[in-house]
Design an enzyme around this catalytic site. Structure first.
Site, mmCIF file in Angstrom:
data_model
loop_
_atom_site.group_PDB
_atom_site.id
_atom_site.type_symbol
_atom_site.label_atom_id
_atom_site.label_comp_id
_atom_site.label_asym_id
_atom_site.label_seq_id
_atom_site.Cartn_x
_atom_site.Cartn_y
_atom_site.Cartn_z
ATOM 1 N N ARG A 193 0.846 -1.194 0.000
ATOM 2 C CA ARG A 193 0.000 0.000 0.000
ATOM 3 C C ARG A 193 0.882 1.246 0.000
ATOM 4 N NH1 ARG A 193 -4.210 -2.160 -1.912
ATOM 5 N NH2 ARG A 193 -5.450 -3.448 -0.552
ATOM 6 N N ARG A 213 -2.626 5.852 3.660
ATOM 7 C CA ARG A 213 -2.950 6.787 4.741
ATOM 8 C C ARG A 213 -1.747 7.265 5.525
ATOM 9 N NH1 ARG A 213 -7.524 2.720 6.559
ATOM 10 N NH2 ARG A 213 -5.730 1.409 6.176
ATOM 11 N N ARG A 263 -5.891 13.709 -0.898
ATOM 12 C CA ARG A 263 -7.223 13.134 -0.670
ATOM 13 C C ARG A 263 -8.215 14.135 -0.084
ATOM 14 N NH1 ARG A 263 -10.523 10.434 -1.254
ATOM 15 N NH2 ARG A 263 -10.764 8.797 0.269
ATOM 16 N N ASP A 306 -7.384 0.832 -8.721
ATOM 17 C CA ASP A 306 -8.165 -0.067 -7.885
ATOM 18 C C ASP A 306 -8.795 -1.137 -8.759
ATOM 19 O OD1 ASP A 306 -9.300 -0.069 -4.892
ATOM 20 O OD2 ASP A 306 -10.846 -0.836 -6.245
ATOM 21 N N TYR A 316 -17.361 -8.848 -4.928
ATOM 22 C CA TYR A 316 -17.708 -7.456 -4.655
ATOM 23 C C TYR A 316 -19.017 -7.080 -5.336
ATOM 24 C CZ TYR A 316 -13.500 -5.756 -2.279
ATOM 25 O OH TYR A 316 -12.513 -5.511 -1.361
#
Length: 180
Positions: free
Chosen positions: A32, A36, A45, A81, A159
């Site tokens: 990742r 964050r 963001r 994504d 999903y």
């Protein structure tokens, strides 16, 4: 700017290791990378939602390169994504804070597949991904390879049926049993 003029790769440690070839050291990359933990990512963001970052090549490139400006990594991972695939065939996906991806209208029965554009032009619908990859490869200037990821058919289907992430995938499993 085209794919034919990519700069020569200077660091192939990760690619050599992936091919089972000898390397001078263990290559380092982080799953990742644009996440964050980077304040510069959080700042971007604040102004742009998640899928806007994915759909805007300049922004996807910017956040892809951010970790390389801080750390000595052996690869960059394109910011995108797996859920851009269901979007490309016409499903709505929202990224909900503290919840993750949500499909407001998930697939519930096989007839729901008719709502999807299964003849979508991939190059047209996902052109922004190709553009982000090309732009990022040029901006990397050969420093490290650019890698990516994809979702397996089961993951994407889950999903699309579950309506978001699921620990049990009970709706998806039930779909397979009911509609083999």
């Amino acid at each position: 700017m085209d794919a034919a003029s990519f700069p020569e790769l200077q660091n192939d440690q990760l690619l050599r290791a992936a091919a089972g070839r000898s390397v001078s050291r263990i290559p380092v990359w982080a799953m990742r990378q644009a996440g964050r933990y980077l304040p510069e990512f959080r700042k971007v963001r604040e102004k742009h939602d998640f899928f806007e970052l994915c759909r805007t090549p300049e922004l996807a490139c910017k956040v892809t390169l951010q970790p390389l400006e801080r750390f000595d990594l052996d690869a960059a991972i394109i910011f995108s994504d797996i859920l851009v695939i269901p979007q490309a065939v016409g499903m709505e996906v929202k990224m909900v804070p503290k919840q993750g991806p949500v499909f407001p209208d998930p697939l519930q029965v096989p007839d729901d597949l008719r709502k999807l554009n299964l003849s979508a032009d991939v190059h047209s619908e996902l052109e922004y991904v190709f553009d982000a990859i090309t732009l990022t490869r040029h901006r990397l200037d050969g420093k490290v390879p650019l890698i990516g990821f994809t979702g397996a058919p089961w993951t994407l289907m889950s999903y699309m049926i579950e309506g978001g992430g699921s620990k049990t995938m009970s709706k998806s499993k039930a779909w397979l049993y009911r509609h083999p």
